[in-house]
Motif scaffolding. Structure first.
Motif, PDB file in Angstrom:
ATOM      1  N   ASN A  65      -9.959   9.846   2.695  1.00  0.00           N
ATOM      2  CA  ASN A  65      -9.087   9.206   3.560  1.00  0.00           C
ATOM      3  C   ASN A  65      -9.916   7.992   4.202  1.00  0.00           C
ATOM      4  OD1 ASN A  65      -7.078  10.899   2.869  1.00  0.00           O
ATOM      5  ND2 ASN A  65      -7.049  11.885   4.780  1.00  0.00           N
ATOM      6  N   HIS A  66      -9.250   6.721   4.071  1.00  0.00           N
ATOM      7  CA  HIS A  66     -10.005   5.444   4.667  1.00  0.00           C
ATOM      8  C   HIS A  66     -11.402   5.647   4.580  1.00  0.00           C
ATOM      9  CE1 HIS A  66     -10.045   8.254   8.075  1.00  0.00           C
ATOM     10  NE2 HIS A  66      -8.570   8.314   8.131  1.00  0.00           N
ATOM     11  N   GLU A  87      -8.481   6.797  -0.874  1.00  0.00           N
ATOM     12  CA  GLU A  87      -7.535   5.399  -0.479  1.00  0.00           C
ATOM     13  C   GLU A  87      -8.167   4.025  -0.501  1.00  0.00           C
ATOM     14  OE1 GLU A  87      -5.538   8.298   2.842  1.00  0.00           O
ATOM     15  OE2 GLU A  87      -6.635   6.690   3.622  1.00  0.00           O
ATOM     16  N   ASN A  95      -4.794   1.665   3.217  1.00  0.00           N
ATOM     17  CA  ASN A  95      -4.619   2.422   4.174  1.00  0.00           C
ATOM     18  C   ASN A  95      -3.974   1.442   5.444  1.00  0.00           C
ATOM     19  OD1 ASN A  95      -4.906   3.802   7.166  1.00  0.00           O
ATOM     20  ND2 ASN A  95      -5.519   5.608   6.052  1.00  0.00           N
ATOM     21  N   ASP A 132      -0.820   6.521   6.535  1.00  0.00           N
ATOM     22  CA  ASP A 132      -1.595   7.062   7.712  1.00  0.00           C
ATOM     23  C   ASP A 132      -0.849   6.953   8.974  1.00  0.00           C
ATOM     24  OD1 ASP A 132      -3.386   8.276   8.939  1.00  0.00           O
ATOM     25  OD2 ASP A 132      -4.876   6.854   8.846  1.00  0.00           O
TER      26      ASP A 132
END
Length: 844
Positions: free
Chosen positions: A547-548, A579, A582, A632
């Motif tokens: 994530n990110h 990702e 995001n 997100d």
């Protein structure tokens, strides 16, 4: 309106006496419920005839949620986690901890000799607390609408010691303090109709209580507090005032609508004066209200959106009714083309000169957030101040839109009726977002039903449950809202720490365990990835994504010391996706790995990294990282879902029939197209799609098709060859007008890509000067450009298998400690910035 006053203080029938029990041995089913309820197996439940509460037990890593407090000492055993009226299932409290938080020695049921009372005590011994003994007792009493909290601090050492007395009271957006020193807090969503009030009753052992006190050896300080709960802050303040010893009387009544046979007004806010402080109170579903105030004359301010404010003078005690004129409102009836109700979103723009900015409610909820309303079924009424509005109704980027100028007269309801037509044909593909949040995550307070409605209104068909550090399941909420035919979810989580975060699913939550039975994050992403892969047993459809991510840290510079060391070697093969998008940025065509900006009010330049560019660099190094685009989302308005989504192949176009086990192989193979709205299809001459390998000598043909709804467009299609924009494969409305169309299908062409060596191919479709104001109104997402691109198609041009070219796109792979000066020097070297002229020394 029938004159029936059902006071919250009147309870008929048998009511159990005050009790305390451990949530175990079958009684865990009796844990209080509510938006912020966090009780688990082993916690202690306190109940009286008026309230019920949860005190957290002493267990490893016991926290209300991830974000209550961070750090190793962020644990909160022995704290008040939940407090609601008895049987209301309406807890809105994250946590109350009387003197800070941290580890304790024990938590247990207290021995109480007082009739009609029960208590829990939390003790931290002096040996464990720097010489200061600390004890909190939480006590309920029948007939009292709250908890008595008594704290004892005692210096058991032979030296002066500092003690921390500031309490933790979180998380609320609307708070205040009365002139009597009573602190109050309103529920994040006022429609939940719950308020709290906290008052200090007595302090002994010290002249003045401050946040940090110095205690002499053997000195003992006792702090007595009362924590009230009510159907509103005003009701809770009245209860706290009464317990404090201030004489109060009951003010009760009802508010209804004139000309409607006494139709109750359940949406009224009553500003109640406690001294010079106005505290909000609310009517219930029957239009009733009740508060305790000191006897005498009082003037209440009655507010209800769409009606004039009304000042109502009352004598306390009294019970009276008030009737108000009907509200100005718009009633919506929105259906699909078959006439069935459908989820949608409406946003409202006032058109009258000097019209005030709309405030339909907090950004954390769906049904009235700032200037929008998200509906699960298209049938709703929104009250508004009288005036003229531009009203737009949408349902994500595959449907058209409805737009009307509507004049809402005082006291009148206008009907807005319409059909949202499906314009974009995505047959064989479903829309998805793999990363979103609601209040169980802890770093936000978004209603979970609000998140689910938001997902439906933006037409996302597959949305895994990914709360922070908690295995959770949105399916019960989806079913409760009647959205089973619109949304499919699987149970999962986001595993979060101080560096790389992960999303992973599917899992099976155990709601009675800490964090729903989730694993614990590790600073080494390889350990975290392996833990997630094996948690609850390995399974073929387990999806794990970054994530990110800080891609430089993960793949180039492991310790971020500015020296390339290869990153966390092997981590790329342990994840399924990462990702690249995001949030609302659209920088896939960025020409450098960083950009410089100067924040408002700052003289210094700031450097920020371009995740998309670094992803393109890493593809050329042989890292086959499947790109994922997500919102997100942490709120409904502003940071809701919809900015980025995925399209992936599916054998069904009916969300209720979606099977993640079937989708997972497609996702893992990279059969994903990322989009802020346009529906992009890219297919080779051999029928290969995003993420696939293909074989072709001398070149390959790509069939590119782009569809857009009636409120967005594209004006450029660019093919990236080995992550580089090929200038001969750059098509714009200006340079190639014959390729672009103005209907739903914006682009449908066969593009020949000449190739002399292996190459991976990405097609980007974008509206370079575009926006999405029709879709998002005043939200920041309105500034987002329509954009879509596919995961790479890998073309073997020589028959020896695909090989990366190791091109870094004109920049070294970025390392840590990137300063603005270093970034600027590289941008100047690349010809993307001009060097500042060297100042000429002044002549003597």
């Amino acid at each position: 309106m029938k004159r029936i006053f059902l006071s919250v203080f009147l309870i008929t029938g048998f009511v159990p006496a005050a009790e305390v029990f451990e949530a175990a041995l079958g009684r865990e089913t009796e844990l209080p419920k509510g938006k912020e309820a966090d009780g688990i197996l082993g916690d202690f439940v306190l109940r009286s005839d008026k309230v019920e509460a949860v005190i957290s037990h002493n267990a490893a890593n016991r926290r209300a949620n991830m974000s209550t407090f961070y750090g190793e000492d962020g644990v909160t055993p022995g704290a008040l986690y939940d407090l609601t009226l008895r049987g209301a299932a309406n807890d809105q409290l994250v946590i109350y901890s009387p003197c800070g938080h941290g580890p304790v020695s024990y938590v247990k049921m207290a021995n109480v000799k007082e009739d009609g009372a029960a208590a829990v005590e939390s003790v931290t011994t002096a040996a464990k607390n720097g010489g200061v003994f600390k004890r909190h007792e939480y006590r309920v009493k029948d007939g009292v609408q709250g908890l008595f909290i008594t704290t004892v601090l005692r210096n058991e050492s032979d030296k002066p010691q500092k003690a921390f007395t500031k309490d933790d009271f979180t998380r609320f957006d609307s708070t205040g303090t009365t002139s009597d020193g009573i602190r109050w807090a309103d529920a994040i969503n006022p429609a939940h109709k719950c308020g709290y009030a906290l008052v200090t009753l007595k302090v002994t052992g010290i002249e003045k209580l401050e946040e940090t006190i110095e205690m002499q050896p053997k000195q003992e300080v006792v702090i007595s507090r009362f924590f009230a709960v009510g159907t509103s802050p005003a009701q809770a303040v009245g209860e706290a005032m009464t317990v404090k010893g201030i004489k109060t009387e009951l003010l009760a009544g009802g508010i209804g609508e004139t000309g409607q046979a006494g139709k109750p007004i359940a949406t009224a806010t009553i500003e109640v004066p406690f001294g010079k402080t106005l505290v909000p109170g609310y009517t219930d579903d029957k239009g009733q209200f009740s508060f305790k105030l000191p006897a005498g004359q009082v003037e209440l301010l009655i507010k209800d959106l769409g009606r004039p404010e009304f000042r109502w003078s009352r004598q306390i005690p009294s019970e009276r009714e008030l009737f108000l004129d009907p509200a100005a409102a718009i009633r919506f009836v929105i259906t699909d083309e078959s006439g069935k109700p459908m989820p949608c979103k409406a946003h409202f723009a006032p058109l009258d000169e000097k019209a005030p900015k709309l405030d339909l409610g907090p950004k954390w909820r769906a049904r009235g957030c700032v200037d929008q309303y998200h509906s699960e079924n298209g049938h709703f009424t929104q009250q508004l101040p009288p005036g003229k509005y531009r009203v737009v109704v949408v349902r994500g980027p595959e449907y058209g839109h409805l737009s009307q100028e509507v004049t809402v007269a005082a006291g009148k309801t206008v009907e807005f009726k319409g059909t949202l037509k499906r314009l974009v044909d995505t047959k064989g593909w479903i829309s998805a977002d793999f990363h979103n949040h609601s209040t169980p995550s802890g770093d936000n307070v978004c209603d979970t039903d609000g998140r689910v409605i938001n997902i439906a209104a933006e037409h996302l068909e597959f949305a895994p449950t990914t709360e922070h550090n908690r295995l959770y399941d949105w399916e019960p909420t989806i079913k409760a809202l009647g959205l089973e035919n619109h949304i499919k979810t699987v149970k999962g989580m986001e595993l979060t720490g101080s560096r790389q975060h992960f999303n992973a699913f599917p899992f099976e939550p155990d709601p009675l365990k800490q964090d729903g039975g989730a694993p614990v994050w590790n600073d080494d992403p390889r350990i975290t990835a392996l833990t997630l892969r094996r948690w609850q047993g390995e399974r073929a459809d387990r999806w794990i994504q970054f994530n990110h991510p800080d891609l430089s840290n993960m793949f180039v510079d492991r310790d971020s010391d500015g020296i390339a060391d290869g990153g966390f070697v092997g981590v790329g093969s342990m994840i399924d996706g990462t990702e690249s998008e995001n949030g609302p940025g659209t920088d896939i065509l960025a020409d450098s790995p960083f950009k410089l900006s100067r924040p408002a009010g700052s003289l210094a330049m700031k450097v920020s990294m371009s995740r998309e560019f670094i992803w393109r660099q890493l593809l050329n190094q042989g890292h086959r990282l499947v790109a994922v685009g997500v919102a997100d989302a942490h709120s409904v308005y502003g940071n809701g879902v919809g900015c980025w989504r995925l399209y992936l192949p599916s054998s069904t176009d009916e969300p209720a029939k979606i099977d993640w086990a079937e989708l997972a192989p497609h996702a893992k193979a990279g059969h994903l197209v990322l989009s802020t709205g346009p529906f992009l299809e890219v297919t080779t001459q051999n029928g290969k799609i995003a993420g696939d390998d293909d074989r072709s000598t001398g070149g390959i043909d790509l069939t590119v098709r782009v569809q857009c709804t009636d409120w967005m467009d594209i004006d450029r299609v660019q093919v990236l060859v080995n992550s580089k924009p090929d200038p001969t494969l750059n098509f714009t409305r200006t340079s190639h007008p014959q390729m672009f169309k103005d209907g739903v299908v914006k682009f449908a062409e066969k593009i020949h890509v000449p190739l002399q060596s292996d190459a991976h191919l990405i097609v980007v479709a974008i509206d370079e000067d575009g926006h999405q104001a029709i879709g998002y109104g005043t939200s920041d997402y309105a500034k987002m450009r329509p954009c879509a691109y596919n995961n790479p198609i890998y073309v073997d041009a020589d028959g020896n298998g695909f090989k990366p070219n190791y091109d870094t796109l004109g920049f070294d792979l970025p390392v840590g400690r990137q300063t603005a000066d270093k970034a600027k020097a590289q941008l100047v070297k690349a010809g993307l910035m001009q060097a500042e002229p060297t100042p000429v020394p002044a002549k003597p």
